[in-house]
Design an enzyme around this catalytic site. Structure first.
Site, PDB file in Angstrom:
ATOM      1  N   ASP A  67       9.865  17.008  -0.373  1.00 14.52           N
ATOM      2  CA  ASP A  67      10.750  16.747  -1.505  1.00 14.52           C
ATOM      3  C   ASP A  67      10.822  17.934  -2.465  1.00 14.52           C
ATOM      4  O   ASP A  67      10.047  18.903  -2.345  1.00 14.52           O
ATOM      5  CB  ASP A  67      10.299  15.485  -2.255  1.00 14.52           C
ATOM      6  N   ASP A 136       2.421   4.116  -7.691  1.00 17.83           N
ATOM      7  CA  ASP A 136       3.255   2.946  -7.397  1.00 17.83           C
ATOM      8  C   ASP A 136       3.541   2.798  -5.899  1.00 17.83           C
ATOM      9  O   ASP A 136       4.383   1.999  -5.500  1.00 17.83           O
ATOM     10  CB  ASP A 136       4.571   3.006  -8.183  1.00 17.83           C
ATOM     11  N   HIS A 138       4.675   5.247  -3.871  1.00 20.60           N
ATOM     12  CA  HIS A 138       5.736   6.068  -3.281  1.00 20.60           C
ATOM     13  C   HIS A 138       5.173   7.124  -2.342  1.00 20.60           C
ATOM     14  O   HIS A 138       4.059   7.610  -2.520  1.00 20.60           O
ATOM     15  CB  HIS A 138       6.662   6.672  -4.349  1.00 20.60           C
ATOM     16  N   GLU A 143      10.671   5.873  -3.939  1.00 21.66           N
ATOM     17  CA  GLU A 143      10.129   4.925  -4.912  1.00 21.66           C
ATOM     18  C   GLU A 143      10.234   3.495  -4.376  1.00 21.66           C
ATOM     19  O   GLU A 143      10.938   3.236  -3.394  1.00 21.66           O
ATOM     20  CB  GLU A 143      10.910   5.055  -6.226  1.00 21.66           C
TER      21      GLU A 143
HETATM   22  C1  GLP Z   1       4.558  13.373  -6.435  1.00 24.41           C
HETATM   23  C2  GLP Z   1       4.955  13.789  -5.032  1.00 24.41           C
HETATM   24  C3  GLP Z   1       4.282  12.936  -3.974  1.00 24.41           C
HETATM   25  C4  GLP Z   1       2.802  12.831  -4.272  1.00 24.41           C
HETATM   26  C5  GLP Z   1       2.602  12.184  -5.612  1.00 24.41           C
HETATM   27  C6  GLP Z   1       1.147  11.964  -5.970  1.00 24.41           C
HETATM   28  O1  GLP Z   1       5.311  12.351  -6.945  1.00 24.41           O
HETATM   29  N1  GLP Z   1       6.375  13.750  -4.821  1.00 24.41           N
HETATM   30  O2  GLP Z   1       4.502  13.512  -2.693  1.00 24.41           O
HETATM   31  O3  GLP Z   1       2.156  12.108  -3.255  1.00 24.41           O
HETATM   32  O4  GLP Z   1       3.193  13.025  -6.571  1.00 24.41           O
HETATM   33  O5  GLP Z   1       0.666  13.047  -6.694  1.00 24.41           O
HETATM   34  P1  GLP Z   1      -0.858  13.379  -6.882  1.00 24.41           P
HETATM   35  O6  GLP Z   1      -1.335  13.838  -5.546  1.00 24.41           O
HETATM   36  O7  GLP Z   1      -0.893  14.487  -7.881  1.00 24.41           O
HETATM   37  O8  GLP Z   1      -1.521  12.146  -7.327  1.00 24.41           O
END
Ligand code: GLP
Length: 262
Positions: A67, A136, A138, A143
């Site tokens: 993404d 959440d 995702h 989402e």
């Molecule tokens: C973002 C990314 C996700 C990731 C998520 C969790 O939203 N788009 O791919 O898994 O963050 O982030 P973190 O690893 O910092 O908790």
């Protein structure tokens, strides 16, 4: 799903890195899907170490990131392209032209998304996709209520994700883009293997819902229950809400090494 509970994030990341290294050794031109966020940083550090100290060769590897924020130029300090360059690509021998991150500055989002899907097909499909998980549930930026059939497309972040990710934008939610381009859940499910990483107590509920809850669009990561080859690497803190944690430990500890790293 295979649940691998390690003592801490370092051990979990090293175990996941061994799976990726094994793939690259077996298939030097592997196609690997990559994730951003704080979770995969230790994994990327270990891949860099394996490259420098054990000669893992990324020269024929192709990557596709999940993404990118819409509206952040590639050089922006919070763009996922810059994150990948700084935390992985600049430190291994991958060819820049073989690394793909959705273009968040495109003037034609639909065409860019369709081209991204086609590029994955042209590369032969994703052999192994790395995933984190949002609080959440995702994956990528899919989402809750994202279609399980979705492909790469524009999405709007939830207010919770904007709040969660504000920590990367000086704690200022107004600086967090509200739109992104993300691989769809259908795209992720097409990968031949998925490996999810989740560390820390704040992921425990999402991990339990993903692994042991009902498969539901409200918990996008739960679709991995339908994937034929999904591994979930977690630490003890992220495992606290799992009902069958002891069973997962028993299964993993009983495996021969070749199977643990497959
Ligand atoms: C973002 C990314 C996700 C990731 C998520 C969790 O939203 N788009 O791919 O898994 O963050 O982030 P973190 O690893 O910092 O908790």
């Amino acid at each position: 799903m295979e649940i691998i509970i390690k003592k801490d994030a370092h051990e979990g990341s090293c175990a996941a890195a061994r799976v990726i290294a094994g793939l690259v050794r077996r298939k030097p031109n592997a196609v690997i899907g990559l994730a951003t966020g704080s979770t995969p940083l230790k994994l990327y550090n270990e891949l860099i170490r394996l490259h420098k100290e054990e000669g893992i060769d990324f020269s024929e590897v192709t990557t596709f990131n999940l993404d990118e924020y819409i509206g952040l130029p590639a050089g922006h300090e919070q763009s996922y392209r810059r994150f990948m360059n700084e935390n992985l690509f600049d430190h291994i021998n991958i060819k820049t032209e073989n690394t793909h991150v959705p273009d968040g500055m495109t003037a034609d989002v639909s065409a860019t998304c369709a081209a991204y899907e086609q590029a994955i097909v042209d590369a032969g499909g994703i052999d192994l996709q790395v995933l984190g998980i949002g609080s959440d549930g995702h994956v990528g930026f899919n989402e809750p209520t994202s279609s399980f059939a979705s492909r790469t497309r524009i999405k709007t972040l939830t207010q919770q994700t904007v709040a969660d990710n504000a920590r990367f934008f000086d704690g200022d939610e107004s600086k967090v883009p509200h739109h992104c381009i993300t691989m769809g859940i259908g795209t992720i499910m097409d990968a031949r293997m998925n490996i999810m990483l989740a560390f820390g107590a704040n992921k425990a509920e999402a991990v339990a819902d993903t692994v042991e809850g009902p498969v539901a669009a409200m918990m996008p990561a739960s679709i991995l229950q339908h994937h034929a080859s999904a591994k979930v690497f977690i630490d003890e803190a992220a495992a606290t809400d799992l009902k069958l944690a002891d069973y997962y430990r028993w299964v993993y500890n009983g495996k021969p090494d070749w199977q643990k790293n497959a």
